[in-house]
Scaffold this motif. Sequence first.
Motif, PDB file in Angstrom:
ATOM      1  N   GLY B  46       0.880  -1.134   0.062  1.00  0.00           N
ATOM      2  CA  GLY B  46       0.107  -0.050  -0.128  1.00  0.00           C
ATOM      3  C   GLY B  46       0.975   1.386   0.123  1.00  0.00           C
ATOM      4  N   ILE B  47       1.892   1.197   0.690  1.00  0.00           N
ATOM      5  CA  ILE B  47       2.742   2.094   0.780  1.00  0.00           C
ATOM      6  C   ILE B  47       3.500   2.665  -0.572  1.00  0.00           C
ATOM      7  CG2 ILE B  47       5.099   3.205   1.434  1.00  0.00           C
ATOM      8  CD1 ILE B  47       3.936   1.732   4.576  1.00  0.00           C
ATOM      9  N   LEU B  48       3.934   1.414  -1.298  1.00  0.00           N
ATOM     10  CA  LEU B  48       4.477   1.534  -2.450  1.00  0.00           C
ATOM     11  C   LEU B  48       3.697   1.914  -3.664  1.00  0.00           C
ATOM     12  CD1 LEU B  48       7.083  -1.531  -1.861  1.00  0.00           C
ATOM     13  CD2 LEU B  48       7.583   0.775  -1.640  1.00  0.00           C
ATOM     14  N   ARG B  49       2.432   1.866  -3.298  1.00  0.00           N
ATOM     15  CA  ARG B  49       1.640   1.904  -4.516  1.00  0.00           C
ATOM     16  C   ARG B  49       1.831   3.293  -5.088  1.00  0.00           C
ATOM     17  NH1 ARG B  49      -4.367  -0.265  -3.765  1.00  0.00           N
ATOM     18  NH2 ARG B  49      -4.353   1.041  -1.661  1.00  0.00           N
ATOM     19  N   ASP B  50       2.166   4.302  -4.126  1.00  0.00           N
ATOM     20  CA  ASP B  50       2.169   5.520  -4.940  1.00  0.00           C
ATOM     21  C   ASP B  50       3.620   6.319  -4.101  1.00  0.00           C
ATOM     22  OD1 ASP B  50      -0.868   5.955  -3.824  1.00  0.00           O
ATOM     23  OD2 ASP B  50       0.875   6.318  -2.350  1.00  0.00           O
ATOM     24  N   ARG B  51       4.616   5.511  -3.915  1.00  0.00           N
ATOM     25  CA  ARG B  51       5.700   6.215  -3.355  1.00  0.00           C
ATOM     26  C   ARG B  51       7.192   5.193  -3.935  1.00  0.00           C
ATOM     27  NH1 ARG B  51       2.355   5.938   0.491  1.00  0.00           N
ATOM     28  NH2 ARG B  51       1.605   7.892   1.586  1.00  0.00           N
ATOM     29  N   ARG B  52       8.142   5.652  -3.821  1.00  0.00           N
ATOM     30  CA  ARG B  52       9.369   4.915  -4.168  1.00  0.00           C
ATOM     31  C   ARG B  52      10.607   5.168  -3.071  1.00  0.00           C
ATOM     32  NH1 ARG B  52      13.482   5.321  -7.657  1.00  0.00           N
ATOM     33  NH2 ARG B  52      14.020   3.937  -8.943  1.00  0.00           N
ATOM     34  N   PRO B  53      10.198   4.604  -1.818  1.00  0.00           N
ATOM     35  CA  PRO B  53      11.063   5.168  -0.687  1.00  0.00           C
ATOM     36  C   PRO B  53      12.287   4.182  -0.642  1.00  0.00           C
ATOM     37  CG  PRO B  53       9.393   3.652   0.069  1.00  0.00           C
ATOM     38  CD  PRO B  53       9.127   3.806  -1.537  1.00  0.00           C
ATOM     39  N   THR B  54      13.154   4.842   0.114  1.00  0.00           N
ATOM     40  CA  THR B  54      14.385   4.188   0.565  1.00  0.00           C
ATOM     41  C   THR B  54      13.875   2.935   1.547  1.00  0.00           C
ATOM     42  OG1 THR B  54      15.164   5.660   2.090  1.00  0.00           O
ATOM     43  CG2 THR B  54      16.021   5.979  -0.076  1.00  0.00           C
ATOM     44  N   LEU B  58      11.229   3.653   4.794  1.00  0.00           N
ATOM     45  CA  LEU B  58      10.099   2.561   4.781  1.00  0.00           C
ATOM     46  C   LEU B  58      10.014   1.985   6.344  1.00  0.00           C
ATOM     47  CD1 LEU B  58      10.440  -0.199   1.912  1.00  0.00           C
ATOM     48  CD2 LEU B  58       8.386   1.316   2.781  1.00  0.00           C
ATOM     49  N   THR B  59      11.262   2.150   7.086  1.00  0.00           N
ATOM     50  CA  THR B  59      11.416   1.837   8.291  1.00  0.00           C
ATOM     51  C   THR B  59      10.471   2.905   9.341  1.00  0.00           C
ATOM     52  OG1 THR B  59      13.282   3.154   9.116  1.00  0.00           O
ATOM     53  CG2 THR B  59      13.582   0.845   8.370  1.00  0.00           C
ATOM     54  N   LYS B  60      10.420   4.183   8.728  1.00  0.00           N
ATOM     55  CA  LYS B  60       9.718   5.162   9.452  1.00  0.00           C
ATOM     56  C   LYS B  60       8.097   4.858   8.977  1.00  0.00           C
ATOM     57  CE  LYS B  60      13.333   8.473   9.148  1.00  0.00           C
ATOM     58  NZ  LYS B  60      14.059   9.318   8.123  1.00  0.00           N
ATOM     59  N   PHE B  61       7.786   4.562   7.706  1.00  0.00           N
ATOM     60  CA  PHE B  61       6.392   4.288   7.310  1.00  0.00           C
ATOM     61  C   PHE B  61       5.792   3.353   8.299  1.00  0.00           C
ATOM     62  CE2 PHE B  61       7.133   6.549   3.249  1.00  0.00           C
ATOM     63  CZ  PHE B  61       6.096   7.457   3.257  1.00  0.00           C
ATOM     64  N   LEU B  62       6.650   2.169   8.404  1.00  0.00           N
ATOM     65  CA  LEU B  62       5.927   1.056   9.105  1.00  0.00           C
ATOM     66  C   LEU B  62       6.244   0.927  10.447  1.00  0.00           C
ATOM     67  CD1 LEU B  62       7.171  -1.516   6.339  1.00  0.00           C
ATOM     68  CD2 LEU B  62       4.822  -1.032   6.567  1.00  0.00           C
ATOM     69  N   ASP B  63       7.256   1.664  10.909  1.00  0.00           N
ATOM     70  CA  ASP B  63       7.462   1.722  12.146  1.00  0.00           C
ATOM     71  C   ASP B  63       8.075   0.516  12.765  1.00  0.00           C
ATOM     72  OD1 ASP B  63       7.918   2.935  14.798  1.00  0.00           O
ATOM     73  OD2 ASP B  63       5.908   2.326  15.485  1.00  0.00           O
ATOM     74  N   LEU B  64       9.092  -0.157  11.955  1.00  0.00           N
ATOM     75  CA  LEU B  64       9.668  -1.198  12.495  1.00  0.00           C
ATOM     76  C   LEU B  64      11.044  -1.080  12.282  1.00  0.00           C
ATOM     77  CD1 LEU B  64       7.927  -3.617   9.912  1.00  0.00           C
ATOM     78  CD2 LEU B  64       7.675  -3.457  12.340  1.00  0.00           C
ATOM     79  N   ASP B  65      11.788  -2.078  12.870  1.00  0.00           N
ATOM     80  CA  ASP B  65      13.553  -1.835  13.028  1.00  0.00           C
ATOM     81  C   ASP B  65      13.703  -2.233  11.561  1.00  0.00           C
ATOM     82  OD1 ASP B  65      15.801  -2.042  14.799  1.00  0.00           O
ATOM     83  OD2 ASP B  65      16.286  -3.438  13.463  1.00  0.00           O
ATOM     84  N   LYS B  66      14.940  -1.556  11.337  1.00  0.00           N
ATOM     85  CA  LYS B  66      15.506  -1.665   9.787  1.00  0.00           C
ATOM     86  C   LYS B  66      15.743  -3.107   9.465  1.00  0.00           C
ATOM     87  CE  LYS B  66      20.198  -0.516  11.635  1.00  0.00           C
ATOM     88  NZ  LYS B  66      21.374   0.338  11.564  1.00  0.00           N
ATOM     89  N   SER B  67      16.233  -4.075  10.335  1.00  0.00           N
ATOM     90  CA  SER B  67      16.259  -5.265  10.100  1.00  0.00           C
ATOM     91  C   SER B  67      14.947  -5.850   9.895  1.00  0.00           C
ATOM     92  CB  SER B  67      17.094  -5.959  11.301  1.00  0.00           C
ATOM     93  OG  SER B  67      16.235  -6.190  12.240  1.00  0.00           O
TER      94      SER B  67
END
Lengths: 158, 158
Positions: B46-54, B58-67
């Motif tokens: 859903g995030i990638l549908r209209d974005r091309r993030p690093t 993505l870790t900020k959008f999803l609020d997850l650890d980078k790993s």
Amino acid sequence: MASHRSQQPALSTVDALTQLSFLLHGRLENHSRAADLSIVQGRLLGILRDRRPTMGELTKFLDLDKSSVTGLVDRAERRGLVRRCTDDRDRRATVVEITDLGRDLITSATTAYSTELTALVAHLRPHERDTLTDLATRLLIVDAQNRGVDLFADLTDV
Amino acid sequence: MASHRSQQPALSTVDALTQLSFLLHGRLENHSRAADLSIVQGRLLGILRDRRPTMGELTKFLDLDKSSVTGLVDRAERRGLVRRCTDDRDRRATVVEITDLGRDLITSATTAYSTELTALVAHLRPHERDTLTDLATRLLIVDAQNRGVDLFADLTDV
DNA sequence: TATTGTTATACTCTATAACTATA
DNA sequence: TATAGTTATAGAGTATAACAATA
């Protein structure tokens, strides 16, 4: 005094409810984690707060495979949150009950969650809260009817 | 014509919203699974549908650890739902984009989910839906203000 | 040195299939 | 034979800590 937000793009009903759902789910997750519980562990303890079900009954409450429930109860038992007892009437069955520690944890998690959510909805006026509650309840009733169950029959708490 | 439910015990606002949240979350899970996606994979697409993030974004959008994001993108990439590209401006960074297959899956999942939810809220009258949407949106706005973010700045879709 | 991302590792959660014990 | 529950195994999802490559 009413609206400062006419400049904003409006959310659809589905989008607004979906985002609100993520908000509440996230809060529940946070408060569970603060009590060192996952959401599913919290659900388990919430069910056990006023029931003493068998493993088989737990699989229905939680809608999980029986092997998943075995693992869930294993981990909770290892932490001293629940205990397994043998059922005298059917020696194949295992009854699960909550311990004092488990009760303390689920109580503190649900209290903290409820307090935060109450503060959030306190931003609405009393009659607006009543309306929101009524509309949400009606959706729950429609869904329960669609599924052929009674909404008020088996409230599994949180 | 109004109410057949005065015999029922009333739910508190918090309980009604919490149960509604579980209902929506469950529906989202079902429709995601029907498209062979987990909820978090659905959020990713859903995030990638209209974005091309690093990866970092993505870790900020999803609020997850980078790993965690590394693993999530690994599994999605292995299934051909997303692809990693190198960022020319910063050769440490990795940009993630959705593939046609990924777009098809998330579109079918969100369409089915939205259709079912729309049918559910169709049990309310139009002005009641508007009221519900308004109240839910106001709670989202309050929460966004509490967190110091703009609700309408980064709507991550579903 | 600081930042971006991956790898190694460990734990929870879930399911399928095979199994044990009791009914 | 059927039912209640466990075990073995596998995979997704998450996090922490250590690491490599680039800035």
